[in-house]
Design an enzyme around this catalytic site. Structure first.
Site, PDB file in Angstrom:
ATOM      1  CE  LYS A  16      37.310  48.862  64.680  1.00 20.19           C
ATOM      2  NZ  LYS A  16      38.364  47.778  65.529  1.00 20.19           N
ATOM      3  CB  SER A  17      44.287  50.399  62.469  1.00 19.34           C
ATOM      4  OG  SER A  17      43.779  49.054  62.274  1.00 19.34           O
ATOM      5  N   GLY A  89      39.863  44.865  71.058  1.00 22.67           N
ATOM      6  CA  GLY A  89      40.935  43.855  71.011  1.00 22.67           C
ATOM      7  C   GLY A  89      42.256  44.903  70.875  1.00 22.67           C
ATOM      8  NE  ARG A 117      39.199  39.452  69.989  1.00 22.88           N
ATOM      9  CZ  ARG A 117      39.594  40.305  69.280  1.00 22.88           C
ATOM     10  NH1 ARG A 117      38.628  41.528  69.378  1.00 22.88           N
ATOM     11  NH2 ARG A 117      40.309  40.394  68.063  1.00 22.88           N
ATOM     12  CG  ASP A 314      39.559  43.582  60.587  1.00 28.46           C
ATOM     13  OD1 ASP A 314      39.819  42.173  61.536  1.00 28.46           O
ATOM     14  OD2 ASP A 314      40.152  44.545  60.918  1.00 28.46           O
ATOM     15  CE  LYS A 341      41.084  38.693  63.353  1.00 24.62           C
ATOM     16  NZ  LYS A 341      42.222  39.724  63.621  1.00 24.62           N
ATOM     17  NE  ARG A 345      34.830  39.478  62.892  1.00 25.99           N
ATOM     18  CZ  ARG A 345      35.539  40.579  63.033  1.00 25.99           C
ATOM     19  NH1 ARG A 345      36.641  40.619  62.331  1.00 25.99           N
ATOM     20  NH2 ARG A 345      35.105  41.628  63.640  1.00 25.99           N
ATOM     21  NE  ARG A 393      35.929  44.669  61.280  1.00 23.18           N
ATOM     22  CZ  ARG A 393      36.093  46.109  61.117  1.00 23.18           C
ATOM     23  NH1 ARG A 393      35.221  46.652  60.221  1.00 23.18           N
ATOM     24  NH2 ARG A 393      36.710  46.767  61.510  1.00 23.18           N
TER      25      ARG A 393
HETATM   26  C1  S3P Z   1      44.491  45.238  64.033  1.00 26.98           C
HETATM   27  C2  S3P Z   1      44.906  44.346  63.623  1.00 26.98           C
HETATM   28  C3  S3P Z   1      44.116  43.044  63.211  1.00 26.98           C
HETATM   29  C4  S3P Z   1      42.717  43.552  62.987  1.00 26.98           C
HETATM   30  C5  S3P Z   1      42.041  44.310  64.039  1.00 26.98           C
HETATM   31  C6  S3P Z   1      42.756  45.566  64.089  1.00 26.98           C
HETATM   32  C7  S3P Z   1      44.984  46.815  64.157  1.00 26.98           C
HETATM   33  O1  S3P Z   1      44.190  42.167  64.348  1.00 26.98           O
HETATM   34  O2  S3P Z   1      41.896  42.287  62.761  1.00 26.98           O
HETATM   35  O3  S3P Z   1      40.692  44.833  63.277  1.00 26.98           O
HETATM   36  O4  S3P Z   1      44.576  47.773  64.478  1.00 26.98           O
HETATM   37  O5  S3P Z   1      46.262  46.425  64.593  1.00 26.98           O
HETATM   38  P1  S3P Z   1      45.220  41.148  64.822  1.00 26.98           P
HETATM   39  O6  S3P Z   1      46.341  41.686  64.827  1.00 26.98           O
HETATM   40  O7  S3P Z   1      44.687  40.275  65.855  1.00 26.98           O
HETATM   41  O8  S3P Z   1      45.281  40.527  63.485  1.00 26.98           O
END
Ligand code: S3P
Length: 436
Positions: A16-17, A89, A117, A314, A341, A345, A393
């Site tokens: 996903k990232s 987010g 958030r 995560d 999150k 969680r 999740r």
């Molecule tokens: C992510 C960073 C994380 C993670 C999110 C994806 C990203 O969040 O929890 O699911 O793609 O950069 P945080 O930056 O809030 O830790």
């Protein structure tokens, strides 16, 4: 009745990232970026829609295959309507960074979960770069922001370990004259750094006094790339835990991204006694990848090292499920970030696990879980369901809990799973031979 073993070979969807970043960087590059293995979950589709609304041409050419014609750094257009970020987010915070150094105004909206958030963590550094914001009370969505042209380069030490905040600043830095610097006292996932370099940005990472110092040169020119997205370790996590917990399991999960900034769960599960083998380690799209062979093992409780938290941030919901079946007590600390999150969680998993018969204590910064030693959980009582609170999740973690419960687990809604893992149930059926 507990489910039958997980067997065979499966392949989880793209990371996903990396999928979000592929679309964003492709849209900021010059030329055609082609992506294969893109995650087609709702969160990533929200990013695609937003980049289109700001002028990029983004087309789906086949299963996971996408083509992006970028507008070049600095070339984004004013979106005509609000950018709907849904549940995501990552889309929101990274795109706020992108907009911050363009001379455009954008409004960000999201669902009930995203609207709770905190956005102050990106508003603060991006304001220092010159962007201005009108947010809802508490620094939340909906919010309107005005980018600044030219923006001002900053040096910023992250007050929270957040790859999203780091990435927002680096993305803003692309269209900012001079050098933008982010200092990370605690390392977080480094996909932005790897991919920015891949697209040709001048980006340097240096370790100084135990901190990561990341510098990006502005007025960058990004060049279109061919990107292969590896499988998402955060999605694989549900199957790693499921195969570990269900007796008789022997499952291969192919093509799992094993970037060290993401692989904390595997280390922790191994410390608890899991049997996870890495086969055919290789590189895909500039990221380490392997096929994982996971066989059932009886876990034992441990004190989870809080220093590992960012590399498995995560994965805690599903780790909590693993701990609920372990022999002895598992203690987690330093997890304050889990409270902001898609849901809180810590609270959501404490309530969910209690409802299915686990013994859990909630602390301010983590959970203490007294495992069953392998005995199945009872499952949800009749007429009651786990509250997933719009959090994919939580829903998937409790689907894993269902596999090791006597009566099964009811959840109020499985819909949020589509944000990150649309074929989760289908894959679970494949792996359990239709017994899930
Ligand atoms: C992510 C960073 C994380 C993670 C999110 C994806 C990203 O969040 O929890 O699911 O793609 O950069 P945080 O930056 O809030 O830790």
């Amino acid at each position: 009745m507990p489910a039958g073993p997980l067997k065979g070979r499966i392949r989880v969807p793209g990371d996903k990232s990396i999928s979000h970043r592929s679309l964003m960087l492709g849209a900021l590059a010059v030329g055609e970026t082609r992506v294969t293995g893109l995650l087609e979950g709702e969160d990533v589709l929200a990013t695609a829609a937003a980049m289109r609304a700001m002028g990029a041409t983004i087309e789906r050419e086949g299963d996971g295959s996408w083509s992006i014609h970028g507008v070049g750094v600095g070339g984004l257009l004013q979106p005509r309507s609000a950018l709907d970020m849904g549940n995501s987010g990552t889309s929101t915070r990274l795109l706020m960074g992108v907009v911050a150094s363009h001379g455009i105004t954008a409004t960000f909206t999201g669902d009930a979960s995203l609207s709770k958030r905190p956005m102050g963590r990106v508003i603060e550094p991006l304001s220092r770069m010159g962007a201005s914001f009108e947010a809802s009370p508490g620094g939340t969505l909906p919010l309107m922001m005005r980018g600044c042209l030219p923006a001002v380069p900053i040096e910023y030490r992250l007050p929270v370990a957040s790859a999203q905040v780091k990435s927002a600043i680096l993305l803003a830095g692309l269209n900012t004259p001079g050098i933008t610097t982010v200092i990370e006292p605690v390392p977080t996932r480094d996909h932005s750094e790897r991919m920015l370099r891949g697209f040709g940005a001048e980006l340097e990472v240096e370790e100084i006094d135990g901190e990561r110092v990341i510098r990006v040169r502005g007025d960058a020119e990004l060049h279109a790339q061919d990107i292969v997205v590896p499988g998402d370790p955060s999605s694989a996590a549900f199957f790693i835990v499921a195969a570990t917990l269900v007796k008789g399991s022997d499952l291969v999960i192919e093509n799992v991204g094993l970037n060290p900034t993401r692989a904390g769960l595997i280390e922790v599960l191994r410390q608890m006694g899991a049997n996870i083998e890495e086969l055919d380690r290789r590189e895909v799209g500039g990221e380490p990848v392997a096929d994982l062979r996971v066989r059932h093992a009886q876990l034992h409780g441990i004190d989870v090292d809080p220093a590992l938290a960012p590399s498995m941030i995560d994965e805690f919901p599903v780790l909590f499920v693993a701990a609920a079946l372990a022999k002895g007590t598992t203690h987690t600390t330093g997890l304050e970030e889990l409270r902001v999150k898609e849901s809180d969680r810590i609270a959501a998993m404490a309530a969910a696990l209690e409802l299915v018969g686990a013994r859990v204590e909630e602390n301010g910064d983590g959970l203490t879980i007294h495992g069953t030693g392998g005995e199945p959980l009872s499952g949800t009582p009749e007429t009651l369901a786990v509250e997933t609170q719009l959090d994919h999740r939580i829903a998937m973690s409790m689907a894993v809990a269902a596999l090791v419960s006597r009566k099964g687990v009811a959840v109020d809604s499985a819909e949020p799973i589509a944000t990150s893992f649309p074929n989760f149930h289908a894959l679970l059926e494949t792996a359990t031979g239709g017994d899930a």
